[in-house]
Design a protein around this motif. Structure first.
Motif, PDB file in Angstrom:
ATOM      1  N   ILE A 196       0.947  -1.228   0.084  1.00  0.00           N
ATOM      2  CA  ILE A 196       0.020  -0.027   0.192  1.00  0.00           C
ATOM      3  C   ILE A 196       0.957   1.225   0.062  1.00  0.00           C
ATOM      4  O   ILE A 196       1.772   1.420   0.945  1.00  0.00           O
ATOM      5  N   ALA A 197       0.677   2.039  -0.942  1.00  0.00           N
ATOM      6  CA  ALA A 197       1.667   3.407  -1.033  1.00  0.00           C
ATOM      7  C   ALA A 197       0.861   4.368  -1.072  1.00  0.00           C
ATOM      8  O   ALA A 197      -0.151   4.431  -1.836  1.00  0.00           O
ATOM      9  N   ARG A 198       1.265   5.544  -0.417  1.00  0.00           N
ATOM     10  CA  ARG A 198       0.536   6.756  -0.503  1.00  0.00           C
ATOM     11  C   ARG A 198       1.553   7.969  -0.622  1.00  0.00           C
ATOM     12  O   ARG A 198       2.718   7.807  -0.074  1.00  0.00           O
ATOM     13  N   GLU A 199       1.456   9.102  -1.055  1.00  0.00           N
ATOM     14  CA  GLU A 199       2.428  10.193  -1.066  1.00  0.00           C
ATOM     15  C   GLU A 199       1.529  11.473  -1.113  1.00  0.00           C
ATOM     16  O   GLU A 199       0.393  11.578  -1.228  1.00  0.00           O
ATOM     17  N   THR A 200       2.349  12.559  -0.624  1.00  0.00           N
ATOM     18  CA  THR A 200       1.645  13.855  -0.368  1.00  0.00           C
ATOM     19  C   THR A 200       2.717  14.936  -0.593  1.00  0.00           C
ATOM     20  O   THR A 200       3.915  14.538  -0.442  1.00  0.00           O
ATOM     21  N   LEU A 201       2.342  16.151  -0.515  1.00  0.00           N
ATOM     22  CA  LEU A 201       3.265  17.519  -0.626  1.00  0.00           C
ATOM     23  C   LEU A 201       2.946  18.136   0.624  1.00  0.00           C
ATOM     24  O   LEU A 201       1.779  18.247   0.993  1.00  0.00           O
TER      25      LEU A 201
END
Length: 157
Positions: free
Chosen positions: A110-115
């Motif tokens: 499970i991969a997530r990303e944000t700024l």
């Protein structure tokens, strides 16, 4: 007898101070290069690399796996797509949106990303990798407690 009484008094008064110094030392060890402060209770440690005006930080679990990572620079390469929005969250008191992503060759992760803007002309591209929903939520909690220092300059290595 007087010497023992003095030692007891001194030791009782000094113990809390020693605890403060050891806590401060633990927090100081968690901050590396341009990485934010990791709360000691997370059990995570930073792997850091400074490169050409940017900072690369990986928060590692005790088993060596990555809880989350970030690339802090003036111009992040990550461009979020609204259609990939997964969850809302908070990091260092600021609202963020987590976006779904995929890791090549690792379809079960499970991969997530944000700024996150972390200072004048500084943005952190933060990503999370987890084996299951429980680990994902734990990584979110750990990332939420990060403390960025907006005064810190980018690495020039």
């Amino acid at each position: 007898m007087k010497m023992g009484t003095r030692c007891k008094t001194f030791c009782v008064l000094a113990l809390p101070l020693l605890g403060l110094f050891s806590t401060a030392a633990a927090h100081a060890q968690d901050v590396q290069g341009g990485c934010p402060e990791l709360p000691a209770e997370t059990g995570l440690t930073w792997e850091y690399r400074g490169m050409d005006g940017a900072d690369f930080c990986r928060a590692l679990r005790e088993d060596g796996s990555e809880a989350f990572g970030m690339y802090i620079s003036k111009d992040p390469a990550f461009e979020p797509k609204r259609s990939n929005k997964a969850e809302d969250g908070r990091i260092d008191g600021q609202a963020v949106v987590w976006y779904r992503s995929e890791l090549a060759g690792k379809p079960d992760v499970i991969a997530r990303e944000t700024l996150l803007e972390v200072g004048k002309n500084r943005t952190a591209h933060i990503w999370v990798q987890a084996q299951d929903e429980q680990q994902l939520q734990e990584s979110y909690r750990q990332a939420a407690d990060l403390r960025f220092n907006p005064q810190r300059q980018l690495s020039s290595n």
